[in-house]
Design a protein around this motif. Sequence first.
Motif, PDB file in Angstrom:
ATOM      1  N   GLY A 226     -13.419 -37.353  67.277  1.00  0.00           N
ATOM      2  CA  GLY A 226     -11.911 -37.683  66.719  1.00  0.00           C
ATOM      3  C   GLY A 226     -11.432 -39.005  67.501  1.00  0.00           C
ATOM      4  O   GLY A 226     -12.099 -39.792  68.107  1.00  0.00           O
ATOM      5  N   ASN A 227     -10.332 -38.994  67.236  1.00  0.00           N
ATOM      6  CA  ASN A 227      -9.630 -40.386  67.749  1.00  0.00           C
ATOM      7  C   ASN A 227     -10.483 -41.618  67.081  1.00  0.00           C
ATOM      8  O   ASN A 227     -10.301 -42.497  67.772  1.00  0.00           O
ATOM      9  CB  ASN A 227      -9.417 -40.470  69.137  1.00  0.00           C
ATOM     10  N   GLY A 228     -10.615 -41.634  65.851  1.00  0.00           N
ATOM     11  CA  GLY A 228     -11.268 -42.959  65.191  1.00  0.00           C
ATOM     12  C   GLY A 228     -12.742 -42.935  65.815  1.00  0.00           C
ATOM     13  O   GLY A 228     -13.341 -43.726  65.175  1.00  0.00           O
ATOM     14  N   ASP A 229     -13.141 -42.034  66.626  1.00  0.00           N
ATOM     15  CA  ASP A 229     -14.620 -41.779  67.223  1.00  0.00           C
ATOM     16  C   ASP A 229     -15.394 -41.217  66.198  1.00  0.00           C
ATOM     17  O   ASP A 229     -15.399 -39.948  66.134  1.00  0.00           O
ATOM     18  CB  ASP A 229     -14.794 -41.719  68.679  1.00  0.00           C
ATOM     19  N   LYS A 230     -16.521 -41.731  65.591  1.00  0.00           N
ATOM     20  CA  LYS A 230     -17.246 -41.187  64.526  1.00  0.00           C
ATOM     21  C   LYS A 230     -18.392 -40.533  65.058  1.00  0.00           C
ATOM     22  O   LYS A 230     -19.329 -40.068  64.400  1.00  0.00           O
ATOM     23  CB  LYS A 230     -17.321 -41.976  63.289  1.00  0.00           C
ATOM     24  N   GLN A 231     -18.727 -40.729  66.363  1.00  0.00           N
ATOM     25  CA  GLN A 231     -19.940 -40.069  66.970  1.00  0.00           C
ATOM     26  C   GLN A 231     -19.824 -38.550  66.948  1.00  0.00           C
ATOM     27  O   GLN A 231     -18.954 -37.766  67.081  1.00  0.00           O
ATOM     28  CB  GLN A 231     -20.030 -40.390  68.209  1.00  0.00           C
ATOM     29  N   VAL A 232     -20.871 -38.087  66.293  1.00  0.00           N
ATOM     30  CA  VAL A 232     -21.120 -36.510  66.126  1.00  0.00           C
ATOM     31  C   VAL A 232     -21.768 -35.918  67.577  1.00  0.00           C
ATOM     32  O   VAL A 232     -23.022 -35.868  67.648  1.00  0.00           O
ATOM     33  CB  VAL A 232     -21.756 -36.243  64.925  1.00  0.00           C
ATOM     34  N   LYS A 233     -20.806 -35.719  68.229  1.00  0.00           N
ATOM     35  CA  LYS A 233     -21.344 -35.123  69.624  1.00  0.00           C
ATOM     36  C   LYS A 233     -21.203 -33.535  69.782  1.00  0.00           C
ATOM     37  O   LYS A 233     -21.440 -33.058  70.670  1.00  0.00           O
ATOM     38  CB  LYS A 233     -20.706 -35.816  70.739  1.00  0.00           C
ATOM     39  N   HIS A 234     -20.643 -33.082  68.700  1.00  0.00           N
ATOM     40  CA  HIS A 234     -20.305 -31.495  69.051  1.00  0.00           C
ATOM     41  C   HIS A 234     -20.894 -30.671  67.801  1.00  0.00           C
ATOM     42  O   HIS A 234     -21.028 -31.161  66.843  1.00  0.00           O
ATOM     43  CB  HIS A 234     -18.744 -31.334  69.016  1.00  0.00           C
ATOM     44  N   ALA A 235     -21.035 -29.445  68.270  1.00  0.00           N
ATOM     45  CA  ALA A 235     -21.740 -28.497  67.032  1.00  0.00           C
ATOM     46  C   ALA A 235     -21.233 -27.210  67.498  1.00  0.00           C
ATOM     47  O   ALA A 235     -20.785 -26.797  68.482  1.00  0.00           O
ATOM     48  CB  ALA A 235     -23.184 -28.370  67.132  1.00  0.00           C
ATOM     49  N   TYR A 236     -20.622 -26.408  66.419  1.00  0.00           N
ATOM     50  CA  TYR A 236     -19.897 -25.099  66.570  1.00  0.00           C
ATOM     51  C   TYR A 236     -20.595 -24.099  65.784  1.00  0.00           C
ATOM     52  O   TYR A 236     -21.167 -24.558  64.733  1.00  0.00           O
ATOM     53  CB  TYR A 236     -18.377 -25.255  65.827  1.00  0.00           C
ATOM     54  N   LEU A 237     -20.572 -22.844  66.254  1.00  0.00           N
ATOM     55  CA  LEU A 237     -21.373 -21.719  65.586  1.00  0.00           C
ATOM     56  C   LEU A 237     -20.320 -20.326  65.880  1.00  0.00           C
ATOM     57  O   LEU A 237     -20.086 -20.392  66.895  1.00  0.00           O
ATOM     58  CB  LEU A 237     -22.626 -21.634  66.261  1.00  0.00           C
ATOM     59  N   PHE A 238     -20.320 -19.816  64.806  1.00  0.00           N
ATOM     60  CA  PHE A 238     -19.828 -18.257  65.192  1.00  0.00           C
ATOM     61  C   PHE A 238     -20.914 -17.379  65.067  1.00  0.00           C
ATOM     62  O   PHE A 238     -21.783 -17.189  63.969  1.00  0.00           O
ATOM     63  CB  PHE A 238     -18.802 -17.972  63.967  1.00  0.00           C
ATOM     64  N   THR A 239     -20.890 -16.175  65.867  1.00  0.00           N
ATOM     65  CA  THR A 239     -21.989 -15.284  65.542  1.00  0.00           C
ATOM     66  C   THR A 239     -21.136 -13.661  65.786  1.00  0.00           C
ATOM     67  O   THR A 239     -20.175 -13.875  66.525  1.00  0.00           O
ATOM     68  CB  THR A 239     -23.030 -15.350  66.709  1.00  0.00           C
ATOM     69  N   PRO A 240     -21.636 -12.718  65.364  1.00  0.00           N
ATOM     70  CA  PRO A 240     -21.132 -11.418  65.787  1.00  0.00           C
ATOM     71  C   PRO A 240     -21.087 -11.367  67.326  1.00  0.00           C
ATOM     72  O   PRO A 240     -22.045 -11.778  67.994  1.00  0.00           O
ATOM     73  CB  PRO A 240     -22.062 -10.336  65.163  1.00  0.00           C
ATOM     74  N   ALA A 241     -19.864 -10.637  67.831  1.00  0.00           N
ATOM     75  CA  ALA A 241     -19.580 -10.421  69.061  1.00  0.00           C
ATOM     76  C   ALA A 241     -20.651  -9.708  69.648  1.00  0.00           C
ATOM     77  O   ALA A 241     -21.436  -8.737  69.223  1.00  0.00           O
ATOM     78  CB  ALA A 241     -18.380  -9.801  69.256  1.00  0.00           C
ATOM     79  N   GLY A 242     -21.201 -10.134  70.976  1.00  0.00           N
ATOM     80  CA  GLY A 242     -22.049  -9.546  71.867  1.00  0.00           C
ATOM     81  C   GLY A 242     -23.493 -10.157  71.873  1.00  0.00           C
ATOM     82  O   GLY A 242     -24.184  -9.490  72.301  1.00  0.00           O
ATOM     83  N   TRP A 243     -23.754 -11.106  71.014  1.00  0.00           N
ATOM     84  CA  TRP A 243     -25.018 -11.969  70.737  1.00  0.00           C
ATOM     85  C   TRP A 243     -25.469 -12.346  72.332  1.00  0.00           C
ATOM     86  O   TRP A 243     -24.284 -13.024  72.753  1.00  0.00           O
ATOM     87  CB  TRP A 243     -25.309 -12.619  69.845  1.00  0.00           C
ATOM     88  N   THR A 244     -26.603 -12.887  72.526  1.00  0.00           N
ATOM     89  CA  THR A 244     -27.060 -13.338  73.872  1.00  0.00           C
ATOM     90  C   THR A 244     -27.660 -14.631  73.334  1.00  0.00           C
ATOM     91  O   THR A 244     -28.917 -14.485  72.555  1.00  0.00           O
ATOM     92  CB  THR A 244     -28.142 -12.641  74.570  1.00  0.00           C
ATOM     93  N   LEU A 245     -27.537 -15.922  74.027  1.00  0.00           N
ATOM     94  CA  LEU A 245     -28.224 -16.998  73.577  1.00  0.00           C
ATOM     95  C   LEU A 245     -29.409 -17.347  74.314  1.00  0.00           C
ATOM     96  O   LEU A 245     -29.681 -16.902  75.532  1.00  0.00           O
ATOM     97  CB  LEU A 245     -27.394 -18.258  73.911  1.00  0.00           C
ATOM     98  N   THR A 246     -30.730 -17.136  73.551  1.00  0.00           N
ATOM     99  CA  THR A 246     -32.129 -17.291  74.126  1.00  0.00           C
ATOM    100  C   THR A 246     -32.740 -18.451  74.071  1.00  0.00           C
ATOM    101  O   THR A 246     -33.848 -18.795  74.761  1.00  0.00           O
ATOM    102  CB  THR A 246     -32.947 -16.073  73.620  1.00  0.00           C
ATOM    103  N   GLY A 247     -32.251 -19.633  73.430  1.00  0.00           N
ATOM    104  CA  GLY A 247     -32.999 -20.839  73.338  1.00  0.00           C
ATOM    105  C   GLY A 247     -32.421 -21.602  72.322  1.00  0.00           C
ATOM    106  O   GLY A 247     -31.800 -21.118  71.478  1.00  0.00           O
ATOM    107  N   GLY A 248     -32.923 -23.003  72.068  1.00  0.00           N
ATOM    108  CA  GLY A 248     -32.557 -23.766  71.066  1.00  0.00           C
ATOM    109  C   GLY A 248     -33.130 -25.316  71.105  1.00  0.00           C
ATOM    110  O   GLY A 248     -33.391 -25.605  72.374  1.00  0.00           O
TER     111      GLY A 248
END
Length: 247
Positions: A112-134
């Motif tokens: 944002g603010n004119g900075d076009k670097q893609v530094k962010h990633a968003y994700l929605f999951t069903p409530a209660g899931w556990t992140l195990t890796g990536g």
Amino acid sequence: MPLRRRLTRAAVCTAATTAALAITSPAWALSTVPLNPAHVGATAGKFQQECRDPKFDTRPANQDGWHFVLPTNKAGDFQSLTLTFTDTGGASVRVTVPDPTDPYTDFLSANGNGDKQVKHAYLFTPAGWTLTGGSAEVSGEGDKFNLSHTCAGTASTGSPTPTPTTGSPTPTTGSPTPSVAPTESTTPGGSPSPSGSAGGGGGGDNGGSLPITGTAATSIALGGLALIAGGALLMMRRRRDRITFTS
């Protein structure tokens, strides 16, 4: 002069070769970096909450929001992410960001603010899931990417809570009343016969009376014999009266 011409030709060839290499070579070499090991096992409900993040505005109330970020400019930009979770039933789930089938909930974002670097990633999951890796494919180089913050959702219940009904029967207290066994009636001859048996009371199906047994039968038999004896005596008397004597 010949030497000057040779130097000019060499400079021209070098410039042409450099330009050709610049055109055929990518500006950044793609590489794969893992998820920060410190964030493996995280759940949205127990991580740093930032629900005011505008990117979470479209998040349904029963889903968790996840925000991942590249820590340095050296890593370049996010190209894609592959994440694994364990759902509330214990099953393993693999998720890709961006998701071509759901571009509104799984997406990459610039600073944002004119900075076009893609530094962010968003994700929605069903409530209660556990992140195990990536892992993430990036346009630069790096050693990891991070889970920045989350916004925990509210898990929906599997079935509605039953509402107690009124007017249910009140359980009786105390021991149950013993059932009364059928009583037995005794006939004049002393032979017991269960009450309520077939043929009792009003007789059998054909309207006949009960069989006569015991003392009643004996009395009738004696009466019959007395009548027979009386009849015999009466006949003998009449016969005697008819005898006449002649001289």
